[in-house]
Design a protein around this motif. Structure first.
Motif, PDB file in Angstrom:
ATOM      1  N   SER A   9       6.560  13.948  14.994  1.00  0.00           N
ATOM      2  CA  SER A   9       7.112  13.698  13.670  1.00  0.00           C
ATOM      3  C   SER A   9       6.210  12.751  12.881  1.00  0.00           C
ATOM      4  N   VAL A  10       6.338  12.816  11.559  1.00  0.00           N
ATOM      5  CA  VAL A  10       5.626  11.921  10.656  1.00  0.00           C
ATOM      6  C   VAL A  10       6.483  10.670  10.501  1.00  0.00           C
ATOM      7  N   LEU A  11       5.907   9.488  10.783  1.00  0.00           N
ATOM      8  CA  LEU A  11       6.677   8.245  10.682  1.00  0.00           C
ATOM      9  C   LEU A  11       6.977   7.888   9.238  1.00  0.00           C
ATOM     10  N   PHE A  12       6.002   8.107   8.366  1.00  0.00           N
ATOM     11  CA  PHE A  12       6.177   7.833   6.939  1.00  0.00           C
ATOM     12  C   PHE A  12       5.643   9.025   6.169  1.00  0.00           C
ATOM     13  N   ASP A  13       6.306   9.339   5.072  1.00  0.00           N
ATOM     14  CA  ASP A  13       5.888  10.460   4.237  1.00  0.00           C
ATOM     15  C   ASP A  13       6.144  10.086   2.783  1.00  0.00           C
ATOM     16  N   GLY A  14       5.077   9.745   2.063  1.00  0.00           N
ATOM     17  CA  GLY A  14       5.204   9.406   0.649  1.00  0.00           C
ATOM     18  C   GLY A  14       5.962   8.129   0.393  1.00  0.00           C
ATOM     19  N   VAL A  15       5.661   7.074   1.137  1.00  0.00           N
ATOM     20  CA  VAL A  15       6.361   5.793   0.975  1.00  0.00           C
ATOM     21  C   VAL A  15       5.507   4.864   0.103  1.00  0.00           C
ATOM     22  N   PRO A  16       6.018   4.492  -1.074  1.00  0.00           N
ATOM     23  CA  PRO A  16       5.256   3.587  -1.941  1.00  0.00           C
ATOM     24  C   PRO A  16       5.484   2.125  -1.568  1.00  0.00           C
ATOM     25  N   ASP A  17       4.497   1.322  -1.850  1.00  0.00           N
ATOM     26  CA  ASP A  17       4.621  -0.138  -1.783  1.00  0.00           C
ATOM     27  C   ASP A  17       5.173  -0.653  -0.459  1.00  0.00           C
ATOM     28  N   SER A  58      -2.865   6.267  19.141  1.00  0.00           N
ATOM     29  CA  SER A  58      -3.746   6.656  18.044  1.00  0.00           C
ATOM     30  C   SER A  58      -2.878   6.906  16.824  1.00  0.00           C
ATOM     31  N   VAL A  59      -3.234   6.245  15.727  1.00  0.00           N
ATOM     32  CA  VAL A  59      -2.441   6.322  14.503  1.00  0.00           C
ATOM     33  C   VAL A  59      -3.336   6.833  13.383  1.00  0.00           C
ATOM     34  N   PHE A  60      -2.818   7.807  12.623  1.00  0.00           N
ATOM     35  CA  PHE A  60      -3.563   8.411  11.533  1.00  0.00           C
ATOM     36  C   PHE A  60      -2.853   8.108  10.215  1.00  0.00           C
ATOM     37  N   PHE A  61      -3.567   7.406   9.327  1.00  0.00           N
ATOM     38  CA  PHE A  61      -3.037   6.993   8.038  1.00  0.00           C
ATOM     39  C   PHE A  61      -3.655   7.845   6.939  1.00  0.00           C
ATOM     40  N   ASP A  62      -2.844   8.291   6.013  1.00  0.00           N
ATOM     41  CA  ASP A  62      -3.300   8.872   4.764  1.00  0.00           C
ATOM     42  C   ASP A  62      -2.672   8.007   3.685  1.00  0.00           C
ATOM     43  N   THR A  63      -3.484   7.165   3.037  1.00  0.00           N
ATOM     44  CA  THR A  63      -2.973   6.216   2.052  1.00  0.00           C
ATOM     45  C   THR A  63      -3.618   6.458   0.696  1.00  0.00           C
ATOM     46  N   GLU A  64      -3.217   5.660  -0.270  1.00  0.00           N
ATOM     47  CA  GLU A  64      -3.815   5.735  -1.601  1.00  0.00           C
ATOM     48  C   GLU A  64      -5.314   5.427  -1.569  1.00  0.00           C
ATOM     49  N   LEU A  65      -5.782   4.780  -0.510  1.00  0.00           N
ATOM     50  CA  LEU A  65      -7.189   4.401  -0.390  1.00  0.00           C
ATOM     51  C   LEU A  65      -8.009   5.406   0.410  1.00  0.00           C
ATOM     52  N   GLY A  66      -7.352   6.413   0.995  1.00  0.00           N
ATOM     53  CA  GLY A  66      -8.050   7.420   1.785  1.00  0.00           C
ATOM     54  C   GLY A  66      -7.431   7.568   3.165  1.00  0.00           C
ATOM     55  N   ILE A 118       0.852  -1.181   0.000  1.00  0.00           N
ATOM     56  CA  ILE A 118       0.000   0.000   0.000  1.00  0.00           C
ATOM     57  C   ILE A 118       0.893   1.237   0.000  1.00  0.00           C
ATOM     58  N   ARG A 119       0.435   2.301  -0.658  1.00  0.00           N
ATOM     59  CA  ARG A 119       1.180   3.563  -0.652  1.00  0.00           C
ATOM     60  C   ARG A 119       0.715   4.379   0.548  1.00  0.00           C
ATOM     61  N   ILE A 120       1.657   4.745   1.398  1.00  0.00           N
ATOM     62  CA  ILE A 120       1.346   5.590   2.560  1.00  0.00           C
ATOM     63  C   ILE A 120       1.820   7.001   2.248  1.00  0.00           C
ATOM     64  N   ASN A 121       0.856   7.912   2.110  1.00  0.00           N
ATOM     65  CA  ASN A 121       1.188   9.316   1.880  1.00  0.00           C
ATOM     66  C   ASN A 121       1.714   9.951   3.159  1.00  0.00           C
ATOM     67  N   SER A 122       1.101   9.570   4.292  1.00  0.00           N
ATOM     68  CA  SER A 122       1.515  10.105   5.581  1.00  0.00           C
ATOM     69  C   SER A 122       1.010   9.181   6.681  1.00  0.00           C
ATOM     70  N   LEU A 123       1.826   8.985   7.706  1.00  0.00           N
ATOM     71  CA  LEU A 123       1.436   8.201   8.869  1.00  0.00           C
ATOM     72  C   LEU A 123       1.923   8.949  10.109  1.00  0.00           C
ATOM     73  N   GLN A 124       0.987   9.298  10.987  1.00  0.00           N
ATOM     74  CA  GLN A 124       1.324  10.029  12.201  1.00  0.00           C
ATOM     75  C   GLN A 124       0.764   9.303  13.415  1.00  0.00           C
ATOM     76  N   VAL A 125       1.504   9.374  14.523  1.00  0.00           N
ATOM     77  CA  VAL A 125       1.062   8.808  15.792  1.00  0.00           C
ATOM     78  C   VAL A 125       0.800   9.972  16.731  1.00  0.00           C
ATOM     79  N   LEU A 126      -0.400  10.007  17.323  1.00  0.00           N
ATOM     80  CA  LEU A 126      -0.755  11.073  18.253  1.00  0.00           C
ATOM     81  C   LEU A 126       0.249  11.122  19.393  1.00  0.00           C
TER      82      LEU A 126
END
Length: 123
Positions: free
Chosen positions: A28-36, A52-60, A16-24
């Motif tokens: 810092s952003v754990l992942f930023d624009g990581v493909p596959d 609490s983890v917030f995902f912004d992925t290719e799926l929403g 899955i492509r993760i555009n952004s992953l943040q933990v409350l």
């Protein structure tokens, strides 16, 4: 705590492509624009009973809140105590399907870089 992504229909590991992953609570952003990516290792807050983890992925956008029990275990008088995280459970999730595969987030001291799979996310 390790989270793996799977295909909902086949059950196979799925990238899955993760555009952004943040933990409350983390500044810092754990992942930023990581493909596959198929696996994410999440930090556990030793001062709290959940993350609490917030995902912004290719799926929403998806929110995942994970609860756990913190247990102090004495190793020895010289080494002191270690924190053990057990009873992992899902408080909230916005994914298609999710399950706790292994409810204990213990570290293997012989292989400290190896993190056991705890949560399976199906999309």
């Amino acid at each position: 705590m390790r989270l793996n992504f799977y295909d909902l229909e086949s059950g196979d590991a799925s990238a899955i492509r993760i555009n952004s992953l943040q933990v409350l609570g983390s500044d810092s952003v754990l992942f930023d624009g990581v493909p596959d990516i198929t696996t994410v290792v999440l930090p556990i807050n030793p001062q709290a009973d959940s993350i609490s983890v917030f995902f912004d992925t290719e799926l929403g956008s998806d929110t995942l809140i994970i609860g756990y029990d913190r247990i102090a275990r004495l190793i020895s008088e010289e080494c002191g105590a270690e924190a053990v995280y057990k009873g992992i459970y899902i408080i909230r999730n916005d994914f298609d399907s999710i399950r706790v595969f292994n409810s204990s987030a213990e570290i293997n001291f012989l292989e400290p870089d190896e993190v056991n799979e705890n949560i399976q996310v199906f999309n």
